[in-house]
Design an enzyme around this catalytic site. Structure first.
Site, PDB file in Angstrom:
ATOM      1  CG  HIS A  33      -5.365  -2.243   0.116  1.00 25.10           C
ATOM      2  ND1 HIS A  33      -4.680  -1.887  -1.033  1.00 25.10           N
ATOM      3  CD2 HIS A  33      -4.862  -1.466   1.096  1.00 25.10           C
ATOM      4  CE1 HIS A  33      -3.818  -0.929  -0.735  1.00 25.10           C
ATOM      5  NE2 HIS A  33      -3.904  -0.665   0.541  1.00 25.10           N
ATOM      6  CB  SER A  60      -0.935  -0.033   1.210  1.00 23.05           C
ATOM      7  OG  SER A  60      -1.908   0.962   1.096  1.00 23.05           O
ATOM      8  CG  ASP A  73      -6.427  -2.834  -3.704  1.00 25.76           C
ATOM      9  OD1 ASP A  73      -7.075  -2.037  -2.987  1.00 25.76           O
ATOM     10  OD2 ASP A  73      -5.196  -2.957  -3.633  1.00 25.76           O
TER      11      ASP A  73
END
Ligand SMILES: *[C@@H]1O[C@H](CO)[C@@H](O)[C@H](O)[C@H]1NC(C)=O
Ligand SMILES: *[C@@H]1O[C@H](CO)[C@@H](O)[C@H](O)[C@H]1NC(C)=O
Ligand SMILES: *[C@@H]1O[C@H](CO)[C@@H](O)[C@H](O)[C@H]1NC(C)=O
Ligand SMILES: *[C@@H]1O[C@H](CO)[C@@H](O)[C@H](O)[C@H]1NC(C)=O
Length: 544
Positions: A450, A191, A410
């Site tokens: 994610h 991320s 995601d």
């Protein structure tokens, strides 16, 4: 029996002696380190298995009683490094005993708006024998804005500096503790950590030999701004507007997408393999079609809101700057937007960053968020936080390797961003596919949310998830191990096998596996084998 007891006693004595020796070494090391601008704030020697208490860690990071586990016999140090007269970065070092050190360095990144050391990935690293490092990226805590407010140097640490500082301090600590350099230096982040890694390759290409970059939020300001833009497209904050889509409707909308689109990839498994190639017509959910019941179905005005929610985002000048939201993904980042009947975005990073770093205004809210607010942030690019520079030629020329992965499910960073970035790097460096694959491989994982979680066989040794499955610590199944083999033995990662566990309990009962492929190849079922077996999936070029 006597000989057994005797050798056990000798062994225990040896181990005890070694621990004492390592402990002394750790203590004298901690008191003799000399690195400019650096202060040790804590140090201790921790035998494998010890709980590490982390006082001073913000509650927003790991809750009220944060602990981590020493996953090796560790010399642990916490340091504060001044990065300017008004900013400092905290660095954490876990140094395994010299005899169990694998000779390598592993640095880790951050998530969201930063502010939390990634102890999770450090645990994996130390367990594998890496000298493992982490950083808070210059401030403490993953929510809030005060730490940025009128503090441009603190924003610089989060924006682009902290990982470089971590690399330099980490290398120096390794050199002083082990009295030799690491054979290779690695970095792993997901991320924001993925963004930090790509940015580091651009700005400081000498820092690392190999980067493992998950779900990278490369174009960070657009990633964050998109949540506000989409919330506004569905009528927020006007909860009474006839165009507004209520939070509870979204689950039904996404389920309908999956019903419609999942079969198109040839396997009905609740997973849309390639959402970026598909279109969804919300007209199919209008009241009267029967697709959704009377409490969930869409009015014509709501159909329009949903249609707009899935359109890409353009700047005021009309240029598309961010891809469409991922079809089939949870929409909470924009649809969890009320609390007790009052409009409030559940996704707090937008308000925090625009308050603290873009407008410098504690009262700002995203209620009236517009494209111009997004464009403004891009123009000033606080702390160079946007990391969309595709010219990675210096990292390429020094022989660095990038192993990247991105879930196709995601909800936070749409996976199309990784496709675009890969193509951008290829263009910027004028590389053939074989050439770019020689240093940068991108694996898409259908059914991965994610960073971790999701309906797919998503476990690939993900960053930010501890522990690894000890049965699958090989380059076929673990992305970090694969990266090390690639960097050190030239063994190219041709595929990556993901695993699905019962209750997503990594290391537990395996329900199935699937083979993933370096983009632009895609993972396709061979049409005959059991879809739960990795061997039933092969890599093909789409359209062939
Ligand atoms: C973050 O917390 C650590 C540990 O309590 C502290 O030493 C450091 O000064 C804090 N950093 C900032 C920027 O406040
Ligand atoms: C807010 O402060 C940052 C630095 O802290 C600066 O880059 C930015 O231009 C400021 N924004 C405004 C609207 O003045
Ligand atoms: C309508 O559908 C949703 C799921 O899409 C379900 O949770 C809900 O109970 C249904 N309501 C009625 C009145 O059937
Ligand atoms: C919403 O209501 C709950 C329960 O009454 C309460 O705990 C919470 O603080 C409220 N939130 C806001 C933002 O008022």
């Amino acid at each position: 029996m006597p000989s057994f007891t005797k050798s056990a006693a000798i062994l225990l004595g040896l181990v005890a002696g070694r621990v004492a020796c390592s402990k002394d070494r750790c203590t004298s090391f901690a008191t003799s380190i000399s690195i400019p601008n650096t202060k040790i704030i804590a140090h201790n020697y921790l035998p494998n298995g010890t709980s590490i208490f982390l006082p001073g860690t913000a509650e927003s990071c790991y809750g009220p009683d944060p602990t981590a586990n020493a996953t090796a016999n560790l010399c642990r140090l916490a340091l504060v490094v001044s990065t300017s007269s008004s900013s400092k970065v905290q660095v954490e070092a876990w140094l395994p005993d010299p005899q169990s050190w694998n000779g390598r360095l592993l640095a880790t990144g951050d998530g969201g708006i930063g502010g939390c050391i990634d102890y999770v990935t450090m645990q994996n690293g130390a367990e594998l024998g890496f000298a493992a490092f982490g950083t808070n990226a210059g401030h403490n805590g993953s929510v809030g804005y005060e730490f940025f407010l009128n503090k441009p140097q603190v924003i610089n640490d989060f924006g682009h500096r902290a990982i470089h500082v971590e690399a330099e301090v980490g290398k120096e600590l390794v050199r002083q503790y082990y009295r030799t350099k690491a054979t290779k230096n690695y970095y792993a982040g997901c991320s924001t950590g993925g963004r930090q890694g790509f940015q580091n390759a651009y700005l400081y290409p000498e820092d690392f030999d190999g980067l493992l970059l998950g779900s990278p939020a490369i174009d960070w300001l657009h990633v964050v701004a998109s949540k506000g833009i989409i919330a506004r497209r569905i009528g927020w904050p006007h909860l009474d507007s006839p165009a507004y889509i209520r939070p509870e409707q979204w689950a039904a909308i996404v389920e309908a997408q999956i019903r419609q689109l999942d079969p198109l990839d040839g396997v009905v498994d609740g997973i849309i393999d390639e959402p970026t190639k598909l279109r969804f017509d919300p007209e199919s959910l209008v009241c009267g079609t029967g697709a959704l019941n009377s409490s969930m179905c869409l009015s014509p005005l709501q159909v329009e809101s949903v249609r707009r929610a899935y359109e890409p985002i353009a700047s005021a000048s009309g240029q598309i700057v961010y891809p469409a939201f991922e079809l089939g993904s949870n929409t909470d980042v924009f649809s969890a937007n009320q609390e007790n009947g009052t409009a409030q975005l559940g996704y707090t990073t937008l308000q925090d960053f625009w308050r603290g770093a873009v407008y410098n205004n504690s009262n700002w809210t995203p209620d009236h968020f517009r494209v111009s607010d997004m464009d403004f942030a891009l123009r000033i690019n606080p702390g160079q936080v946007n990391a969309d520079d595709t010219d990675l030629s210096r990292f390429y020329r020094r022989g660095g390797k990038i192993m990247s992965y991105h879930g196709r499910n995601d909800e936070t960073v749409t996976s199309a961003l990784s496709e675009q970035f890969f193509a951008g790097v290829q263009r910027a460096l004028h590389l053939s596919l074989d050439e770019i694959h020689d240093f940068y491989r991108l694996f898409f994982i259908p059914g991965l949310h994610h960073c971790s979680g999701g309906p797919g066989a998503w476990s690939i040794g993900n960053v930010l998830l501890y522990p690894y499955d000890k049965r699958l610590l090989d380059p076929e199944h673990n992305a970090l191990v694969a990266l090390v083999e690639w960097v050190e033995k030239g063994r190219t990662p041709k595929t990556l096998i993901g695993t699905k566990y019962e209750n997503d309990d990594v290391g537990g009962t395996i329900l199935g596996q699937r083979t993933y492929c370096p983009y632009p190849m895609v993972s396709k079922w061979n049409g005959v084998g059991d879809t739960r077996l990795a061997t039933s999936w092969k890599c093909i070029f789409p359209g062939r």
